[in-house]
Design an enzyme around this catalytic site. Structure first.
Site, PDB file in Angstrom:
ATOM      1  N   ALA A 266     -20.198 -43.989  13.893  1.00  0.00           N
ATOM      2  CA  ALA A 266     -19.296 -44.633  12.947  1.00  0.00           C
ATOM      3  C   ALA A 266     -20.032 -45.611  12.038  1.00  0.00           C
ATOM      4  CB  ALA A 266     -18.178 -45.358  13.700  1.00  0.00           C
TER       5      ALA A 266
ATOM      6  N   GLY B 298     -18.996 -45.185   1.585  1.00  0.00           N
ATOM      7  CA  GLY B 298     -19.219 -43.796   1.945  1.00  0.00           C
ATOM      8  C   GLY B 298     -20.653 -43.413   1.649  1.00  0.00           C
TER       9      GLY B 298
ATOM     10  N   GLN C 162     -18.300  -3.208 -13.261  1.00  0.00           N
ATOM     11  CA  GLN C 162     -19.469  -4.061 -13.459  1.00  0.00           C
ATOM     12  C   GLN C 162     -19.173  -5.516 -13.095  1.00  0.00           C
ATOM     13  OE1 GLN C 162     -21.063  -5.222 -17.460  1.00  0.00           O
ATOM     14  NE2 GLN C 162     -22.779  -3.918 -16.854  1.00  0.00           N
TER      15      GLN C 162
ATOM     16  N   ILE D   9     -12.473 -11.304  -5.535  1.00  0.00           N
ATOM     17  CA  ILE D   9     -12.606  -9.861  -5.318  1.00  0.00           C
ATOM     18  C   ILE D   9     -11.444  -9.318  -4.499  1.00  0.00           C
ATOM     19  CG2 ILE D   9     -13.996  -8.119  -4.093  1.00  0.00           C
ATOM     20  CD1 ILE D   9     -16.495  -9.729  -4.988  1.00  0.00           C
TER      21      ILE D   9
ATOM     22  N   GLY E  47      -4.960 -11.096  -4.705  1.00  0.00           N
ATOM     23  CA  GLY E  47      -3.866 -11.826  -4.093  1.00  0.00           C
ATOM     24  C   GLY E  47      -3.993 -11.943  -2.589  1.00  0.00           C
TER      25      GLY E  47
ATOM     26  N   GLU F  52     -21.959 -36.059   4.897  1.00  0.00           N
ATOM     27  CA  GLU F  52     -23.379 -36.293   5.152  1.00  0.00           C
ATOM     28  C   GLU F  52     -24.209 -36.222   3.868  1.00  0.00           C
ATOM     29  OE1 GLU F  52     -25.297 -34.749   8.568  1.00  0.00           O
ATOM     30  OE2 GLU F  52     -23.443 -34.629   9.731  1.00  0.00           O
TER      31      GLU F  52
ATOM     32  N   THR G 225     -23.077 -36.486  -0.455  1.00  0.00           N
ATOM     33  CA  THR G 225     -22.439 -35.676  -1.492  1.00  0.00           C
ATOM     34  C   THR G 225     -23.474 -34.981  -2.377  1.00  0.00           C
ATOM     35  OG1 THR G 225     -22.411 -37.521  -3.058  1.00  0.00           O
ATOM     36  CG2 THR G 225     -20.495 -37.294  -1.585  1.00  0.00           C
TER      37      THR G 225
ATOM     38  N   GLU H 286     -23.810 -35.392  -5.429  1.00  0.00           N
ATOM     39  CA  GLU H 286     -24.341 -36.393  -6.351  1.00  0.00           C
ATOM     40  C   GLU H 286     -25.456 -37.214  -5.697  1.00  0.00           C
ATOM     41  OE1 GLU H 286     -20.804 -34.675  -7.615  1.00  0.00           O
ATOM     42  OE2 GLU H 286     -21.037 -35.837  -5.762  1.00  0.00           O
TER      43      GLU H 286
END
Length: 389
Positions: free
Chosen positions: A127, A134, A279, A337, A340, A363, A365, A367
């Site tokens: 923790a 974060g 294609q 692919i 629905g 663990e 991001t 960024e």
């Protein structure tokens, strides 16, 4: 340069592949049914039963040192195992493991926490993340105040994996506000019966993390893990120890998803023709297959660096970044692919869609990984093309 697996690596991988196909995949429909009903995919008893079944064949404590009864496998071999487990969404993990920083425990703490965790008699959680801390872990505000020979902990942690099930927590708190992350953060081992509380956090996936609340939770000084003030270093070791394993599991997921897409494309017809002849579909399959192989080698290279005792942080960040982005692109194509039906919960594609989205957040991001990679390159810590010299 030999890219083939050793005999041992192939044997270990093949056993796990068989275990996944024989013991985990048959549970998938029941796991989906339970999750739709808001129940855990596997009960604790079922997970334990599967772990003990794997233990009968020697698969226990995959990366746990042999002196503690584990297999002590290499990082490369562990990555291969994670890829095989990723072929199914059944939430299985091998037993016999403990958080890497628990090995910094003293002898008394090892008897009380490390060994029971390895044996499966205790459950831990890590923790550090907070509502306002974060990606920027240095911004934590949870505090521990000295009171005699005790420490009194106050604060809140969030998105804690295993926090609802754990009976003890490795919690990081500010013990010296002036030093902060530079010598003022300490890790404490805190039993649940000391008074901290957990609350389930509902997410779009099946992760089920927890919020932890500490209100005047009192622990003796003997509960410090490692050294006073050196908790942030421990936290970074925990976070960076196995970042490559997250995209490693995504390899298996993407292999399974692409196989599903190929099978569907070769059977589904539109306007009198298999969609595999279109294609647009071919290009989605081609891109996905190429990206999967690129991800495989990024992960294995990062794991190889770990085994060679090299600084693998840059390679692990690249594998984590690429794995998160490309796994999400691949599952999105596979859903497209399937049309629905891919959007329904009759197929597991949407289940993977939600699960893989987390890979771009926890663990570290996307960024944060880009920040790390860019900083290393711009400051010359890593040279472009420097892997081969």
């Amino acid at each position: 340069m030999d890219f083939s697996l050793s005999v041992e690596e192939r044997e270990v991988r093949d056993w796990v592949r068989t275990f996944v196909q024989r013991d985990l995949m048959p549970r998938e429909q029941e796991v989906l049914r339970r999750e739709r009903a808001g129940q855990p995919g596997l009960t604790g008893e079922e997970l334990r039963e599967l772990q003990l079944k794997a233990k009968e064949s020697g698969f226990w404590g995959v990366q746990t040192p042999e002196e503690y009864g584990g297999m002590g496998l290499s990082a490369v071999m562990t990555a291969l195992l994670e890829a095989e487990l990723g072929r199914t969404f059944v939430p299985f993990r091998f037993g016999g493991a403990a958080d890497n920083i628990l090995y910094y425990a003293n002898d008394e703490q090892k008897e009380r926490y490390l060994l029971p965790t390895i044996s499966g008699d205790r459950k831990s959680c890590f923790a550090i993340t907070e509502p306002g801390a974060g990606s920027d872990a240095k911004a934590i505000r949870t505090s521990a105040r000295k009171d005699g020979t005790d420490w009194v902990i106050n604060g809140e942690k969030t998105f804690i994996t295993g926090g609802n099930e754990a009976d003890f927590v490795m919690v990081f708190a500010i013990t010296d506000p002036e030093k902060g992350a530079n010598g003022g953060v300490t890790c404490f081992l805190v039993d649940r019966d000391a008074g901290w509380k957990s609350e389930y956090i509902d997410t779009m996936g099946e992760w089920g993390p927890a919020a932890l609340v500490f209100e005047d939770v009192r622990v003796p000084e003997t509960q410090i893990l490692g050294e006073l003030g050196h908790g942030f270093d421990l936290a970074m070791q925990w976070i960076g120890a196995g970042r490559y394993l997250l995209p490693a599991r995504a390899i298996g997921s993407c292999e399974r998803l692409i196989s599903m897409a190929i099978e569907h494309a070769n059977t589904r017809e539109t306007f009198g023709q298999k969609i595999a002849e279109r294609q647009a579909i071919q290009w989605m399959i081609a891109d996905s297959g190429t990206e999967l192989e690129a991800l495989r080698w990024l992960v294995l290279h990062a794991a190889w660096q770990v085994d060679q005792k090299l600084d693998s942080r840059h390679a692990q960040s690249m594998a984590k970044l690429y794995g998160g982005v490309k796994a999400n692109e691949i599952v999105d194509r596979v859903l497209q692919i399937h049309g629905g039906m891919g959007y329904t919960r009759e197929l597991p594609v949407e289940r993977w869609y939600r699960e893989l989205r987390l890979l771009r957040i926890y663990e570290g991001t996307d960024e944060i990984q880009r920040r790390t990679i860019a900083r290393n390159l711009l400051k010359g810590h890593v040279k472009v093309g420097g892997t081969l010299g």
